[in-house]
Design an enzyme around this catalytic site. Structure first.
Site, mmCIF file in Angstrom:
data_model
loop_
_atom_site.group_PDB
_atom_site.id
_atom_site.type_symbol
_atom_site.label_atom_id
_atom_site.label_comp_id
_atom_site.label_asym_id
_atom_site.label_seq_id
_atom_site.Cartn_x
_atom_site.Cartn_y
_atom_site.Cartn_z
ATOM 1 N N GLY A 13 -39.489 -33.620 -35.121
ATOM 2 C CA GLY A 13 -39.409 -33.011 -33.789
ATOM 3 C C GLY A 13 -38.138 -32.214 -33.555
ATOM 4 O O GLY A 13 -37.870 -31.785 -32.434
ATOM 5 N N LYS B 257 -29.834 -15.699 -26.402
ATOM 6 C CA LYS B 257 -28.609 -16.275 -25.824
ATOM 7 C C LYS B 257 -27.443 -15.302 -25.958
ATOM 8 O O LYS B 257 -26.602 -15.183 -25.053
ATOM 9 C CB LYS B 257 -28.291 -17.596 -26.522
ATOM 10 C CG LYS B 257 -29.338 -18.678 -26.263
ATOM 11 C CD LYS B 257 -29.180 -19.840 -27.226
ATOM 12 C CE LYS B 257 -30.210 -20.918 -26.980
ATOM 13 N NZ LYS B 257 -30.235 -21.931 -28.040
ATOM 14 N N GLU C 126 -26.708 -22.041 -16.429
ATOM 15 C CA GLU C 126 -25.852 -22.667 -17.445
ATOM 16 C C GLU C 126 -26.625 -23.134 -18.676
ATOM 17 O O GLU C 126 -26.177 -22.982 -19.811
ATOM 18 C CB GLU C 126 -25.111 -23.861 -16.818
ATOM 19 C CG GLU C 126 -24.107 -24.521 -17.729
ATOM 20 C CD GLU C 126 -22.986 -23.566 -18.145
ATOM 21 O OE1 GLU C 126 -22.172 -23.210 -17.284
ATOM 22 O OE2 GLU C 126 -22.940 -23.180 -19.327
#
Ligand code: NAP
Length: 439
Positions: free
Chosen positions: A189, A207, A131
């Site tokens: 970041g 993806k 997932e």
């Protein structure tokens, strides 16, 4: 009766691994109430055992050998949270061949080696959950493989990389350049030190390959995708989008061409109408719009990365695996590959239609516009609009923005190549599709 204990081995104890560790521990009672078993982290693999971590843990659990966790008979669920496609592949295959539950958040691994990993699961009787590999905390994998199982998927659109979306959103809201925002995002970041996986579209492409597999049952090799990132988007493009009711988004498209029924996957900066659900998804958020022929459009929006959001998905997978162990269940995976049928074909560039936006830097001299129009016409691309930004007296070049009527990908790519070679064009042209998504 004493409660069953399910042992979890974490291969990787970085951003995601520590998030998983933290919530498995702090929510242990809640999870135990919900699944009827106790989840316990029993082993952790890292590269550097001396590194300071963000949570207290029992150091005797540490190893630098993740394969030893994958094959440890005492470990029920192996979480591959290391990243990369080297050791991560060995660990995944070993765990699945040993019949274990494997949970991974690794899209690069699935994109490059999905077939081998699924084959290992079949061979060894292991179960694979992934997932967190797409859109971090958003349960989009479960939606595609389970909740929407009766559907055929004509199109899936995704904003799948939070860093790129964050940069584009701030460029839109603040008028800053790509480079300025990227530098700041790195300092905060939000972007990796090596940003290329994110901003060059590679992460989103990994993806998209996973989503395409679930929707169409075919692992499409990375080389067969058209992938471009956001690094060449300028304020000219952003301003054009704003002026015309669009947003620039790094859009993953997994489309089945109407006429041919063939599959097309691209990851490109794209003009997306602000009226659509995806056009207004801003910041680090991810979003996926899935068009199923039975259900219609469903849209999933949420945090696509980060320690907690990703841990939420990884733990959901661990729980799914644990439920199988508790209930003695076997295979749960609905295999999307057509049984006995031919794999869906990939569309050729001639079969992919869209409208396009092209930004050109051209010499500021008479006749250039006519030259551009005639060059496009020679590739059978017809202009829908032409905008030239006003230039000062004596300027040598001008920015020209053209949009086209519907054309095909081959024609536009050939046109852009010819434009780049024209002596009147002074810089590399920038081109992006104008999405046809309407809702
Ligand atoms: N970060 C996110 O928001 C996010 C979101 C969705 C999916 N993911 C995916 O989740 C995975 C992990 O990402 P992350 O951000 O957590 O990475 P990370 O912070 O770099 O952590 C990686 C961890 O794996 C360990 N590791 C790496 N190679 C190893 C090896 N050969 N042997 C033993 N341990 C090894 C590292 O050990 P050391 O700590 O000792 O270096 C570290 O603890 C990746 O596949 C990533 O794509 C991440």
């Amino acid at each position: 009766m004493s409660e069953r204990v399910i042992k979890v081995g974490l291969c990787g104890f970085g951003v995601v691994g520590q998030g998983v560790f933290n919530y498995l521990r702090s929510r242990q009672d809640l999870l135990s109430d919900r699944i009827g078993a106790r989840l316990e982290v029993s082993r952790i693999a890292v590269r550097d055992t001396k590194k300071k971590r963000d949570f207290d843990y029992d150091e005797s659990m540490l190893t630098t050998d993740p394969l030893s966790i994958a094959t440890d008979p005492e470990v029920d669920v192996v979480c591959e949270l290391m990243g990369g496609t080297g050791v991560a592949l060995d660990v995944s295959i070993a765990a699945l061949e040993a019949g274990k539950i494997l949970v991974t958040a690794n899209k690069a691994l699935l994109c490059d080696h999905g077939e081998a990993v699924f084959a290992a699961a079949k061979r060894g009787g292991g179960q694979l959950f992934f997932e967190a590999s797409v859109a971090g905390g958003i349960p989009v994998i479960k939606a595609l493989k389970d909740s929407l199982v009766v559907n055929r998927f004509s199109s899936i659109y995704g904003i799948l990389n939070g860093t790129s979306n964050y940069i584009l959103t701030r460029m839109t809201n603040e008028g800053a350049t790509y480079q300025e925002i990227l530098t700041e995002a790195k300092a905060l970041g939000y972007a990796e030190a090596d940003e290329s996986l994110d901003v060059d579209g590679i992460d989103a492409a990994h993806k998209a390959v996973v989503l395409a597999y679930l929707a169409h049952g075919r692992w499409v090799p990375f080389k067969d995708l058209l992938v471009e990132g956001v690094s060449e988007v300028t304020q000219d493009d952003i301003q054009f989008a704003k002026d015309n009711g669009y947003a620039v988004k790094l859009l993953a498209v997994i489309d089945v061409a109407h006429a041919s029924g063939k599959l097309y996957i691209s990851i490109l900066p794209t003009l997306v109408s602000k009226k659509t659900s995806l056009g207004s998804v801003d910041g680090v958020f991810n979003a996926v719009s899935i068009h199923g022929d039975v259900v219609g459009e469903t849209v999933y929006i949420g945090p696509g990365a980060g320690r907690d959001a990703t841990a939420s998905s990884v733990i959901a997978d661990i729980v799914d695996g644990a439920k199988l162990l508790v209930n003695g269940g076997a295979e749960t995976f609905v295999d999307p590959a057509p049984r006995g049928g031919d794999a869906i074909e990939l569309a050729e560039p001639e079969e992919i239609e869209s409208r396009y936006y092209v930004r050109l830097q051209v010499l500021d001299k008479p006749g250039v516009m006519a030259e551009v129009a005639s060059l496009l016409a020679s590739h059978k691309v017809s202009l829908a609009s032409v905008t030239q930004k006003e230039v000062g007296e004596g300027a040598e070049s001008a920015t020209l923005i053209v949009t086209t009527h519907m054309t095909n990908e081959k024609a536009i790519l050939d046109s852009v190549k010819s434009l780049a070679e024209s002596p009147s064009v002074t810089a590399k042209p920038f081109c992006m599709p104008i999405s046809g998504i309407e809702k």
